[in-house]
Scaffold this motif. Structure first.
Motif, PDB file in Angstrom:
ATOM      1  N   LEU A 126       0.809  -1.223   0.000  1.00 59.08           N
ATOM      2  CA  LEU A 126       0.000   0.000   0.000  1.00 59.08           C
ATOM      3  C   LEU A 126       0.840   1.270   0.000  1.00 59.08           C
ATOM      4  O   LEU A 126       0.454   2.279  -0.586  1.00 59.08           O
ATOM      5  CB  LEU A 126      -0.936   0.006   1.204  1.00 59.08           C
ATOM      6  CG  LEU A 126      -2.091  -0.982   1.139  1.00 59.08           C
ATOM      7  CD1 LEU A 126      -2.840  -0.989   2.453  1.00 59.08           C
ATOM      8  CD2 LEU A 126      -3.022  -0.631   0.004  1.00 59.08           C
ATOM      9  N   LYS A 127       1.997   1.247   0.655  1.00 53.89           N
ATOM     10  CA  LYS A 127       2.846   2.434   0.680  1.00 53.89           C
ATOM     11  C   LYS A 127       3.349   2.778  -0.717  1.00 53.89           C
ATOM     12  O   LYS A 127       3.325   3.926  -1.139  1.00 53.89           O
ATOM     13  CB  LYS A 127       4.047   2.214   1.607  1.00 53.89           C
ATOM     14  CG  LYS A 127       3.809   2.570   3.024  1.00 53.89           C
ATOM     15  CD  LYS A 127       5.103   2.545   3.790  1.00 53.89           C
ATOM     16  CE  LYS A 127       4.874   2.946   5.221  1.00 53.89           C
ATOM     17  NZ  LYS A 127       6.121   2.902   5.992  1.00 53.89           N
ATOM     18  N   ALA A 128       3.794   1.775  -1.431  1.00 59.90           N
ATOM     19  CA  ALA A 128       4.281   2.002  -2.794  1.00 59.90           C
ATOM     20  C   ALA A 128       3.141   2.445  -3.710  1.00 59.90           C
ATOM     21  O   ALA A 128       3.318   3.311  -4.567  1.00 59.90           O
ATOM     22  CB  ALA A 128       4.932   0.739  -3.334  1.00 59.90           C
ATOM     23  N   ALA A 129       1.977   1.871  -3.505  1.00 62.83           N
ATOM     24  CA  ALA A 129       0.817   2.236  -4.321  1.00 62.83           C
ATOM     25  C   ALA A 129       0.432   3.688  -4.079  1.00 62.83           C
ATOM     26  O   ALA A 129       0.134   4.428  -5.023  1.00 62.83           O
ATOM     27  CB  ALA A 129      -0.357   1.312  -4.001  1.00 62.83           C
ATOM     28  N   ASN A 130       0.442   4.094  -2.836  1.00 61.85           N
ATOM     29  CA  ASN A 130       0.063   5.456  -2.485  1.00 61.85           C
ATOM     30  C   ASN A 130       1.007   6.477  -3.119  1.00 61.85           C
ATOM     31  O   ASN A 130       0.590   7.543  -3.552  1.00 61.85           O
ATOM     32  CB  ASN A 130       0.048   5.614  -0.971  1.00 61.85           C
ATOM     33  CG  ASN A 130      -0.771   6.787  -0.516  1.00 61.85           C
ATOM     34  OD1 ASN A 130      -1.467   7.404  -1.303  1.00 61.85           O
ATOM     35  ND2 ASN A 130      -0.677   7.098   0.752  1.00 61.85           N
ATOM     36  N   LYS A 131       2.282   6.148  -3.185  1.00 63.75           N
ATOM     37  CA  LYS A 131       3.269   7.084  -3.714  1.00 63.75           C
ATOM     38  C   LYS A 131       3.312   7.083  -5.244  1.00 63.75           C
ATOM     39  O   LYS A 131       3.418   8.133  -5.863  1.00 63.75           O
ATOM     40  CB  LYS A 131       4.655   6.738  -3.185  1.00 63.75           C
ATOM     41  CG  LYS A 131       4.829   7.006  -1.715  1.00 63.75           C
ATOM     42  CD  LYS A 131       6.219   6.643  -1.265  1.00 63.75           C
ATOM     43  CE  LYS A 131       6.388   6.871   0.223  1.00 63.75           C
ATOM     44  NZ  LYS A 131       7.728   6.494   0.680  1.00 63.75           N
ATOM     45  N   GLN A 132       3.227   5.922  -5.877  1.00 63.70           N
ATOM     46  CA  GLN A 132       3.523   5.830  -7.303  1.00 63.70           C
ATOM     47  C   GLN A 132       2.307   5.880  -8.217  1.00 63.70           C
ATOM     48  O   GLN A 132       2.441   6.206  -9.389  1.00 63.70           O
ATOM     49  CB  GLN A 132       4.317   4.561  -7.577  1.00 63.70           C
ATOM     50  CG  GLN A 132       5.695   4.614  -6.992  1.00 63.70           C
ATOM     51  CD  GLN A 132       6.531   3.422  -7.395  1.00 63.70           C
ATOM     52  OE1 GLN A 132       6.168   2.691  -8.303  1.00 63.70           O
ATOM     53  NE2 GLN A 132       7.635   3.225  -6.709  1.00 63.70           N
ATOM     54  N   LEU A 133       1.123   5.556  -7.752  1.00 63.49           N
ATOM     55  CA  LEU A 133      -0.035   5.527  -8.633  1.00 63.49           C
ATOM     56  C   LEU A 133      -0.489   6.917  -9.071  1.00 63.49           C
ATOM     57  O   LEU A 133      -1.147   7.055 -10.102  1.00 63.49           O
ATOM     58  CB  LEU A 133      -1.197   4.783  -7.976  1.00 63.49           C
ATOM     59  CG  LEU A 133      -1.037   3.277  -7.856  1.00 63.49           C
ATOM     60  CD1 LEU A 133      -2.266   2.668  -7.210  1.00 63.49           C
ATOM     61  CD2 LEU A 133      -0.786   2.634  -9.207  1.00 63.49           C
ATOM     62  N   GLU A 134      -0.143   7.949  -8.329  1.00 63.90           N
ATOM     63  CA  GLU A 134      -0.511   9.320  -8.700  1.00 63.90           C
ATOM     64  C   GLU A 134       0.121   9.737 -10.025  1.00 63.90           C
ATOM     65  O   GLU A 134      -0.369  10.639 -10.685  1.00 63.90           O
ATOM     66  CB  GLU A 134      -0.092  10.297  -7.607  1.00 63.90           C
ATOM     67  CG  GLU A 134      -0.993  10.303  -6.412  1.00 63.90           C
ATOM     68  CD  GLU A 134      -2.339  10.968  -6.681  1.00 63.90           C
ATOM     69  OE1 GLU A 134      -2.405  11.849  -7.563  1.00 63.90           O
ATOM     70  OE2 GLU A 134      -3.308  10.598  -6.022  1.00 63.90           O
ATOM     71  N   ARG A 135       1.188   9.093 -10.430  1.00 67.02           N
ATOM     72  CA  ARG A 135       1.864   9.425 -11.681  1.00 67.02           C
ATOM     73  C   ARG A 135       1.028   9.050 -12.903  1.00 67.02           C
ATOM     74  O   ARG A 135       1.185   9.640 -13.958  1.00 67.02           O
ATOM     75  CB  ARG A 135       3.197   8.694 -11.788  1.00 67.02           C
ATOM     76  CG  ARG A 135       4.178   9.056 -10.734  1.00 67.02           C
ATOM     77  CD  ARG A 135       5.429   8.242 -10.901  1.00 67.02           C
ATOM     78  NE  ARG A 135       6.349   8.464  -9.790  1.00 67.02           N
ATOM     79  CZ  ARG A 135       7.441   7.787  -9.584  1.00 67.02           C
ATOM     80  NH1 ARG A 135       7.775   6.815 -10.421  1.00 67.02           N
ATOM     81  NH2 ARG A 135       8.212   8.051  -8.556  1.00 67.02           N
ATOM     82  N   TYR A 136       0.163   8.069 -12.766  1.00 63.76           N
ATOM     83  CA  TYR A 136      -0.554   7.507 -13.898  1.00 63.76           C
ATOM     84  C   TYR A 136      -1.980   8.026 -14.036  1.00 63.76           C
ATOM     85  O   TYR A 136      -2.600   7.838 -15.068  1.00 63.76           O
ATOM     86  CB  TYR A 136      -0.574   5.980 -13.791  1.00 63.76           C
ATOM     87  CG  TYR A 136       0.818   5.404 -13.778  1.00 63.76           C
ATOM     88  CD1 TYR A 136       1.521   5.238 -14.956  1.00 63.76           C
ATOM     89  CD2 TYR A 136       1.427   5.037 -12.585  1.00 63.76           C
ATOM     90  CE1 TYR A 136       2.801   4.725 -14.954  1.00 63.76           C
ATOM     91  CE2 TYR A 136       2.704   4.517 -12.570  1.00 63.76           C
ATOM     92  CZ  TYR A 136       3.387   4.365 -13.755  1.00 63.76           C
ATOM     93  OH  TYR A 136       4.663   3.860 -13.747  1.00 63.76           O
ATOM     94  N   GLY A 137      -2.511   8.642 -13.023  1.00 63.07           N
ATOM     95  CA  GLY A 137      -3.872   9.173 -13.064  1.00 63.07           C
ATOM     96  C   GLY A 137      -4.264   9.675 -11.689  1.00 63.07           C
ATOM     97  O   GLY A 137      -3.431   9.767 -10.785  1.00 63.07           O
TER      98      GLY A 137
END
Length: 88
Positions: free
Chosen positions: A15-26
């Motif tokens: 979840l930590k990685a998802a929270n940080k990196q998914l904002e780049r894609y949408g």
């Protein structure tokens, strides 16, 4: 005025990685801590490209397309009114 957006459900393991990196894609709309998924919106024109990029990320298990915008939301009342059967 408004851009066409499509919804994606991204199943994640971290979840930590998802929270940080998914904002780049949408735009991330919601992240479920209990079920480990993220609901996000991306531009419809870049849907296939973004899906392929998300599947390559190490913390992503599966990417599903949301069919919410294809569900009918306007209803017609073809059924008869049954309120007269339930009056006192």
């Amino acid at each position: 005025m408004f851009t066409d957006r499509s919804g994606l459900i991204v199943w994640v393991s971290d979840l930590k990685a998802a929270n940080k990196q998914l904002e780049r894609y949408g735009s991330v709309h919601y992240i479920s801590k209990r079920l480990h998924y993220a609901a996000m919106y991306v531009h419809s024109s870049k849907l296939e490209e973004t899906t392929k990029q998300l599947q390559k990320l190490p913390f992503v298990k599966k990417v599903e397309r949301s069919y919410r915008n294809e569900i009918q939301t306007e209803y017609s009342s073809n059924m008869a009114d049954k309120t007269r059967f339930y009056t006192v």
